[in-house]
Design a protein around this motif. Structure first.
Motif, PDB file in Angstrom:
ATOM      1  N   ARG A   1      14.130  35.435  24.523  1.00  6.18           N
ATOM      2  CA  ARG A   1      14.683  36.697  25.045  1.00  6.18           C
ATOM      3  C   ARG A   1      16.194  36.741  24.835  1.00  6.18           C
ATOM      4  N   THR A   2      16.850  35.601  25.006  1.00  2.05           N
ATOM      5  CA  THR A   2      18.293  35.516  24.791  1.00  2.05           C
ATOM      6  C   THR A   2      18.646  35.857  23.353  1.00  2.05           C
ATOM      7  N   LEU A   3      17.890  35.314  22.407  1.00  5.59           N
ATOM      8  CA  LEU A   3      18.140  35.581  20.991  1.00  5.59           C
ATOM      9  C   LEU A   3      17.955  37.055  20.668  1.00  5.59           C
ATOM     10  N   ASP A   4      16.936  37.681  21.258  1.00  5.05           N
ATOM     11  CA  ASP A   4      16.699  39.104  21.013  1.00  5.05           C
ATOM     12  C   ASP A   4      17.885  39.948  21.467  1.00  5.05           C
ATOM     13  N   LEU A   5      18.391  39.649  22.663  1.00  8.50           N
ATOM     14  CA  LEU A   5      19.490  40.435  23.215  1.00  8.50           C
ATOM     15  C   LEU A   5      20.787  40.218  22.443  1.00  8.50           C
ATOM     16  N   ALA A   6      21.005  39.000  21.987  1.00  5.64           N
ATOM     17  CA  ALA A   6      22.262  38.681  21.305  1.00  5.64           C
ATOM     18  C   ALA A   6      22.310  39.202  19.876  1.00  5.64           C
ATOM     19  N   ASP A   7      21.180  39.619  19.337  1.00  3.96           N
ATOM     20  CA  ASP A   7      21.123  40.069  17.952  1.00  3.96           C
ATOM     21  C   ASP A   7      22.022  41.283  17.729  1.00  3.96           C
ATOM     22  N   GLY A   8      22.936  41.178  16.775  1.00 12.66           N
ATOM     23  CA  GLY A   8      23.787  42.305  16.420  1.00 12.66           C
ATOM     24  C   GLY A   8      25.014  42.487  17.281  1.00 12.66           C
ATOM     25  N   ILE A   9      25.241  41.604  18.251  1.00 16.17           N
ATOM     26  CA  ILE A   9      26.417  41.721  19.114  1.00 16.17           C
ATOM     27  C   ILE A   9      27.594  41.006  18.452  1.00 16.17           C
ATOM     28  N   ALA A  10      28.731  41.692  18.367  1.00 17.64           N
ATOM     29  CA  ALA A  10      29.923  41.120  17.726  1.00 17.64           C
ATOM     30  C   ALA A  10      30.688  40.245  18.715  1.00 17.64           C
ATOM     31  N   SER A  11      30.033  39.169  19.121  1.00 15.16           N
ATOM     32  CA  SER A  11      30.627  38.207  20.051  1.00 15.16           C
ATOM     33  C   SER A  11      30.239  36.811  19.593  1.00 15.16           C
ATOM     34  N   VAL A  12      31.220  35.900  19.611  1.00 17.10           N
ATOM     35  CA  VAL A  12      30.912  34.527  19.203  1.00 17.10           C
ATOM     36  C   VAL A  12      30.305  33.717  20.346  1.00 17.10           C
ATOM     37  N   ARG A  13      30.415  34.205  21.554  1.00 15.03           N
ATOM     38  CA  ARG A  13      30.060  33.371  22.704  1.00 15.03           C
ATOM     39  C   ARG A  13      28.568  33.070  22.834  1.00 15.03           C
ATOM     40  N   PRO A  14      27.651  34.027  22.612  1.00 15.60           N
ATOM     41  CA  PRO A  14      26.236  33.642  22.698  1.00 15.60           C
ATOM     42  C   PRO A  14      25.868  32.533  21.722  1.00 15.60           C
ATOM     43  N   LYS A  15      26.380  32.623  20.489  1.00 14.46           N
ATOM     44  CA  LYS A  15      26.072  31.593  19.496  1.00 14.46           C
ATOM     45  C   LYS A  15      26.682  30.255  19.900  1.00 14.46           C
ATOM     46  N   GLN A  16      27.927  30.282  20.370  1.00 15.60           N
ATOM     47  CA  GLN A  16      28.574  29.052  20.815  1.00 15.60           C
ATOM     48  C   GLN A  16      27.815  28.424  21.974  1.00 15.60           C
ATOM     49  N   ARG A  17      27.353  29.262  22.858  1.00 12.20           N
ATOM     50  CA  ARG A  17      26.638  28.789  24.039  1.00 12.20           C
ATOM     51  C   ARG A  17      25.267  28.210  23.659  1.00 12.20           C
ATOM     52  N   LEU A  18      24.575  28.853  22.722  1.00 10.14           N
ATOM     53  CA  LEU A  18      23.212  28.441  22.381  1.00 10.14           C
ATOM     54  C   LEU A  18      23.153  27.233  21.447  1.00 10.14           C
ATOM     55  N   ALA A  19      24.179  27.028  20.628  1.00 12.19           N
ATOM     56  CA  ALA A  19      24.123  25.970  19.609  1.00 12.19           C
ATOM     57  C   ALA A  19      23.803  24.591  20.200  1.00 12.19           C
ATOM     58  N   PRO A  20      24.550  24.099  21.205  1.00 14.42           N
ATOM     59  CA  PRO A  20      24.205  22.779  21.752  1.00 14.42           C
ATOM     60  C   PRO A  20      22.893  22.793  22.533  1.00 14.42           C
ATOM     61  N   PHE A  21      22.581  23.933  23.151  1.00 13.60           N
ATOM     62  CA  PHE A  21      21.329  24.014  23.908  1.00 13.60           C
ATOM     63  C   PHE A  21      20.127  23.910  22.971  1.00 13.60           C
ATOM     64  N   LEU A  22      20.192  24.582  21.816  1.00 14.74           N
ATOM     65  CA  LEU A  22      19.077  24.533  20.868  1.00 14.74           C
ATOM     66  C   LEU A  22      18.852  23.110  20.348  1.00 14.74           C
ATOM     67  N   LYS A  23      19.916  22.333  20.234  1.00 19.87           N
ATOM     68  CA  LYS A  23      19.755  20.935  19.822  1.00 19.87           C
ATOM     69  C   LYS A  23      18.973  20.156  20.871  1.00 19.87           C
ATOM     70  N   ARG A  24      19.250  20.420  22.134  1.00 20.98           N
ATOM     71  CA  ARG A  24      18.490  19.771  23.209  1.00 20.98           C
ATOM     72  C   ARG A  24      17.041  20.218  23.186  1.00 20.98           C
ATOM     73  N   LEU A  25      16.856  21.526  22.988  1.00 17.38           N
ATOM     74  CA  LEU A  25      15.506  22.077  22.981  1.00 17.38           C
ATOM     75  C   LEU A  25      14.708  21.528  21.795  1.00 17.38           C
ATOM     76  N   ALA A  26      15.391  21.263  20.696  1.00 14.22           N
ATOM     77  CA  ALA A  26      14.720  20.785  19.481  1.00 14.22           C
ATOM     78  C   ALA A  26      14.065  19.416  19.673  1.00 14.22           C
ATOM     79  N   GLN A  27      14.449  18.708  20.698  1.00  8.98           N
ATOM     80  CA  GLN A  27      13.807  17.420  20.988  1.00  8.98           C
ATOM     81  C   GLN A  27      12.346  17.609  21.395  1.00  8.98           C
ATOM     82  N   HIS A  28      11.961  18.867  21.673  1.00 11.46           N
ATOM     83  CA  HIS A  28      10.592  19.187  22.093  1.00 11.46           C
ATOM     84  C   HIS A  28       9.922  20.096  21.062  1.00 11.46           C
ATOM     85  N   ARG A  29      10.302  19.950  19.802  1.00 11.46           N
ATOM     86  CA  ARG A  29       9.786  20.861  18.774  1.00 11.46           C
ATOM     87  C   ARG A  29       8.274  20.727  18.568  1.00 11.46           C
ATOM     88  N   ASP A  30       7.663  19.677  19.120  1.00  8.80           N
ATOM     89  CA  ASP A  30       6.214  19.557  19.014  1.00  8.80           C
ATOM     90  C   ASP A  30       5.491  20.539  19.924  1.00  8.80           C
TER      91      ASP A  30
END
Length: 411
Positions: free
Chosen positions: A369-398
């Motif tokens: 849902r976060t990715l959907d809302l952030a799509d097309g927004i001219a702000s660097v902060r959602p991407k900056q905020r999500l980048a380290p979180f997605l790395k943590r989440l990727a530990q559960h890619r199974d």
């Protein structure tokens, strides 16, 4: 084009300079036919700022072409995904009208009076214009609004330099200048211009102090603390504490609530749970004092729901998911999707808390849902905020839900 823009559309050279990222004196030189623009990037910037269709300059169609028709508002019974699509179209529509064209669409009070003696009523009119332009930040990111806000700040600064007025009027104009500098600084921060943001916050503080406006001086420090704490936690907390000391005890309730909220955030980032909770309590007490007394427009968005969101963010940052999740779930259910950037950011803290609590599928769902809302927004902060979180989440890619959201993020 620059000369015609001024003569026929009434767009000042300083506004063109801000929009096209060209020094004002060079704009004047080019308008007199001296020199030329040959850089591809600069030609693109000018085309976008003045809304010149790409084919007239040998460019491909610009992203904003064909998006400037009026948006179709959704029926109340449409589903959430349909409303989401309409929110995206609304942002595209507003973005197409932002920049020089949108700012000029509001009566250009500064340009009409620059170089003259300014009446005492003018600062109030300019503050009203500033408040109207602030509404852009509700739906657009700093990448879209920065040059608009910076242009306003630069024009008021020129007005103070080039015009005459009574001392009381000058002080009121300095207060407006401080407010505009904060608005431009916030857009710079949101758009990834960290150095510009810090400079504007400091300029705002100086103008507010000279104007004797302790509320805006305190808010300038609060903005600076919000930016600083990410890199220097100790310094961020110290600046936030100073911002709270700057305002008077009888400052408007909304101002007190906002500054204590930002103090709470600085403490949470620094891992000071007790101090964060104390600051949140002070913010809650301040909000309880709000009655019919007038509040400055720049704190109009501060309410009990926003305080609940900040509380949830603080507890999430302090790795206390049992306290963060219920508060964020309830507050974000009441938060409209049209505020896409902010809701995307707030949802990221909810996703973070779910992940901390071991609720992997729910964390993935909220991240989507976060990715959907952030799509097309001219702000660097959602991407900056999500980048380290997605790395943590990727530990559960199974986990299938995680694999899906990682694929969405990559796309």
């Amino acid at each position: 084009m620059f000369r015609l823009a001024r003569e026929l559309a009434g767009i000042s050279y300083s506004k063109i300079a801000a929009e096209c990222d060209i020094k004002p004196e060079r704009v004047g030189t080019l308008a007199r036919g001296q020199g030329s623009v040959t850089s591809f990037d600069k030609v693109v910037a000018i085309a976008d700022a003045l809304r010149i269709p790409g084919h007239l300059l040998g460019l491909a169609p610009r992203p904003w072409e064909g998006t400037a028709s009026a948006p179709v508002l959704p029926d109340r019974d449409e589903d959430t995904s349909a409303r989401g699509r309409e929110d995206v179209r609304r942002r595209q529509f507003l973005r197409a009208g932002s920049g020089a064209g949108l700012a000029v669409g509001i009566p250009d009070l500064v340009m009409q009076r620059a170089g003259r003696r300014i009446g005492r009523e003018f600062p109030a009119l300019l503050r009203e214009r500033t408040a109207r332009l602030r509404r852009l930040d509700d739906v657009l990111g700093g990448g879209d609004t920065y040059r608009v806000y910076l242009g306003e700040y630069q024009q008021t600064k020129a007005l103070l330099r080039d015009s005459t007025c009574a001392e009381e009027t000058r002080l009121n104009l300095l207060s407006v200048l401080a407010e505009q500098a904060q608005q431009a600084g916030w857009a710079a921060f949101d758009g990834g211009r960290e150095t510009d943001a810090a400079g504007l916050y400091k300029d705002s503080y100086s103008a507010a102090v000279e104007a004797g406006d302790t509320d805006l001086a305190g808010n300038a420090l609060a903005f600076l603390a919000y930016q600083t704490v990410a890199g220097d936690r100790k310094a961020g907390v110290e600046i936030a504490a100073r911002s709270c000391r700057t305002i008077a005890h009888d400052a408007p309730a909304g101002v007190r609530a906002l500054l204590h909220e930002r103090m709470a955030w600085a403490c949470a980032v620094a891992g000071l749970a007790t101090d964060a909770e104390k600051a949140l309590h002070h913010a809650e007490e301040a909000l309880a004092d709000i009655d019919s007394a007038p509040q400055p427009d720049w704190v109009a968005w501060v309410d009990s729901n926003e305080l609940q969101i900040m509380s949830g963010r603080c507890w999430s940052e302090l790795h206390r998911p049992l306290r963060a999740v219920p508060v964020l779930e309830a507050a974000l259910a009441r938060y409209d999707d049209s505020h896409a950037r902010d809701k995307a950011l707030y949802l990221s803290w909810l996703a973070d808390s779910y992940l901390t609590a071991g609720e992997i599928e729910q964390a993935a769902k909220v991240t989507g849902r976060t990715l959907d809302l952030a799509d097309g927004i001219a702000s660097v902060r959602p991407k900056q905020r999500l980048a380290p979180f997605l790395k943590r989440l990727a530990q559960h890619r199974d986990v299938p839900a995680v694999a899906d959201v990682l694929e969405k993020a990559a796309a």
